[in-house]
Scaffold this motif. Sequence first.
Motif, PDB file in Angstrom:
ATOM      1  N   GLY A 100       0.820  -1.214   0.000  1.00 59.79           N
ATOM      2  CA  GLY A 100       0.000   0.000   0.000  1.00 59.79           C
ATOM      3  C   GLY A 100       0.850   1.258   0.000  1.00 59.79           C
ATOM      4  O   GLY A 100       2.060   1.236  -0.243  1.00 59.79           O
ATOM      5  N   THR A 101       0.196   2.398   0.292  1.00 63.20           N
ATOM      6  CA  THR A 101       0.840   3.710   0.266  1.00 63.20           C
ATOM      7  C   THR A 101       1.266   4.120   1.673  1.00 63.20           C
ATOM      8  O   THR A 101       0.502   3.962   2.627  1.00 63.20           O
ATOM      9  N   HIS A 102       2.486   4.648   1.769  1.00 68.04           N
ATOM     10  CA  HIS A 102       3.035   5.045   3.071  1.00 68.04           C
ATOM     11  C   HIS A 102       3.708   6.414   2.950  1.00 68.04           C
ATOM     12  O   HIS A 102       4.201   6.785   1.882  1.00 68.04           O
ATOM     13  N   GLU A 103       3.752   7.148   4.090  1.00 71.14           N
ATOM     14  CA  GLU A 103       4.433   8.442   4.132  1.00 71.14           C
ATOM     15  C   GLU A 103       5.844   8.248   4.671  1.00 71.14           C
ATOM     16  O   GLU A 103       6.038   7.689   5.752  1.00 71.14           O
ATOM     17  N   LEU A 104       6.827   8.749   3.910  1.00 68.34           N
ATOM     18  CA  LEU A 104       8.231   8.690   4.319  1.00 68.34           C
ATOM     19  C   LEU A 104       8.689  10.100   4.698  1.00 68.34           C
ATOM     20  O   LEU A 104       8.490  11.055   3.953  1.00 68.34           O
ATOM     21  N   ARG A 105       9.290  10.184   5.890  1.00 66.20           N
ATOM     22  CA  ARG A 105       9.818  11.486   6.335  1.00 66.20           C
ATOM     23  C   ARG A 105      11.227  11.281   6.886  1.00 66.20           C
ATOM     24  O   ARG A 105      11.469  10.377   7.699  1.00 66.20           O
ATOM     25  N   ILE A 106      12.177  12.153   6.434  1.00 67.49           N
ATOM     26  CA  ILE A 106      13.567  12.089   6.895  1.00 67.49           C
ATOM     27  C   ILE A 106      13.938  13.466   7.455  1.00 67.49           C
ATOM     28  O   ILE A 106      13.730  14.485   6.781  1.00 67.49           O
ATOM     29  N   THR A 107      14.449  13.480   8.680  1.00 68.47           N
ATOM     30  CA  THR A 107      14.746  14.761   9.340  1.00 68.47           C
ATOM     31  C   THR A 107      16.170  14.774   9.892  1.00 68.47           C
ATOM     32  O   THR A 107      16.714  13.744  10.311  1.00 68.47           O
ATOM     33  N   LYS A 108      16.750  15.976   9.898  1.00 73.53           N
ATOM     34  CA  LYS A 108      18.037  16.204  10.554  1.00 73.53           C
ATOM     35  C   LYS A 108      18.169  17.687  10.847  1.00 73.53           C
ATOM     36  O   LYS A 108      17.763  18.530  10.034  1.00 73.53           O
ATOM     37  N   GLU A 109      18.702  17.977  12.005  1.00 69.17           N
ATOM     38  CA  GLU A 109      18.857  19.370  12.409  1.00 69.17           C
ATOM     39  C   GLU A 109      19.760  20.091  11.406  1.00 69.17           C
ATOM     40  O   GLU A 109      20.811  19.578  11.000  1.00 69.17           O
ATOM     41  N   GLY A 110      19.317  21.265  11.017  1.00 69.76           N
ATOM     42  CA  GLY A 110      20.062  22.062  10.052  1.00 69.76           C
ATOM     43  C   GLY A 110      19.643  21.805   8.621  1.00 69.76           C
ATOM     44  O   GLY A 110      20.154  22.430   7.690  1.00 69.76           O
ATOM     45  N   TYR A 111      18.685  20.892   8.455  1.00 69.40           N
ATOM     46  CA  TYR A 111      18.186  20.576   7.108  1.00 69.40           C
ATOM     47  C   TYR A 111      16.658  20.631   7.101  1.00 69.40           C
ATOM     48  O   TYR A 111      16.003  20.392   8.131  1.00 69.40           O
ATOM     49  N   GLN A 112      16.149  20.944   5.930  1.00 74.22           N
ATOM     50  CA  GLN A 112      14.690  20.896   5.776  1.00 74.22           C
ATOM     51  C   GLN A 112      14.213  19.439   5.799  1.00 74.22           C
ATOM     52  O   GLN A 112      14.903  18.548   5.305  1.00 74.22           O
ATOM     53  N   ASP A 113      13.043  19.200   6.397  1.00 70.88           N
ATOM     54  CA  ASP A 113      12.491  17.853   6.412  1.00 70.88           C
ATOM     55  C   ASP A 113      12.216  17.382   4.986  1.00 70.88           C
ATOM     56  O   ASP A 113      11.720  18.154   4.142  1.00 70.88           O
ATOM     57  N   TYR A 114      12.568  16.135   4.730  1.00 75.38           N
ATOM     58  CA  TYR A 114      12.267  15.520   3.428  1.00 75.38           C
ATOM     59  C   TYR A 114      10.997  14.669   3.617  1.00 75.38           C
ATOM     60  O   TYR A 114      10.984  13.734   4.428  1.00 75.38           O
TER      61      TYR A 114
END
Length: 352
Positions: free
Chosen positions: A239-253
């Motif tokens: 199915g469909t899933h939301e992927l989020r990647i975060t790191k301080e000093g960077y915009q969330d992907y």
Amino acid sequence: MERRIEQEVFPILGEGIDRFTQRIRGILTGLPPQRWVSSEILHYQVIERRAETGQLRLNSTPEGADVYLNDRYAGKTPLVMEQLRIGEYVARVELSGYQTWTRTIQINPDRTAFVHANLISVKRYGSIAIRCNEDDARIYLDGQYKGLTEKNRNVLLEQVEEGFHDIRITLSGYRDWSQRVEVKPNQRIQLTVNLERISRTGSLEITCDVDNAMIYLDGKYQRRTSLNRSITIGNISEGTHELRITKEGYQDYITTVRIYPDQTYRINVRMQPERREGSIALNCNESNAKIFVNGTYMTTTSINQARIMDGLKEGVYEITVIKDGYHTWLDEVWVYSGETTDVYVNLIKISN
């Protein structure tokens, strides 16, 4: 004696031996001995008249049916009747749940009539109501397609013959549901069907250009990235899933990924540095005054609206406002990332 016998109604053997004997005795004892004792010989030949008969063997499918001959009960099938008088008979065979079978049969002398009744069942009907937890599942009755389900609403199968039937419900991505039911005449069977989703999984492979960024799938933390090395997350449901990647000093992907069974979805992530910028909104009591930021001319003031200077990195800025005939206005302001700093300038005329 001849006159005596002639005057009497001579007995008939067909009335039975006992009755015949009594009648003869009555005739003879009624005469004086000298009248019936004689040298004359009375010749009387008794001929037994036998009724002509035949046999009947009657069976039915199914057996155990009631048999009537000329509307008189004769027994149950399989039926064997010996010494049945010859002639025509109307045979009627009855069994609950089957149509009445009727036939005219002929019984002949010293012969056996063989008769078989194939009983036809009387068709009686009931109905089946099916309530399913999913839309558009296919309904099969005894292997024949009957229609589609409606979510949490009854779908009615009418005119279903009495007896046992197989119900099967199928929907792609779900386990088949089946049940054997017994339909009774003029009754409705209620079936509740809960289809179970088949758990099929795939995997996600992530390559990222920064190290140690946190990976979230549908809001749940999975693991961290490794610089320019792929990270694989397995056993992800189809199915469909939301992927989020975060790191301080960077915009969330943030993106959406589609996972297919037994397949790997590959994605290459490039993280964008976070922009730490703010802006200044400058309001002035005079128009056409020149605005300088850190000595660089930006624009002129307007008495009617604030002048916005954006794209400024976080930090301290020197603001100078100059107009002929007015004292120069100078001040330092602090610009914060993601915020707008309001500045109010009151220019004062130079006295003569």
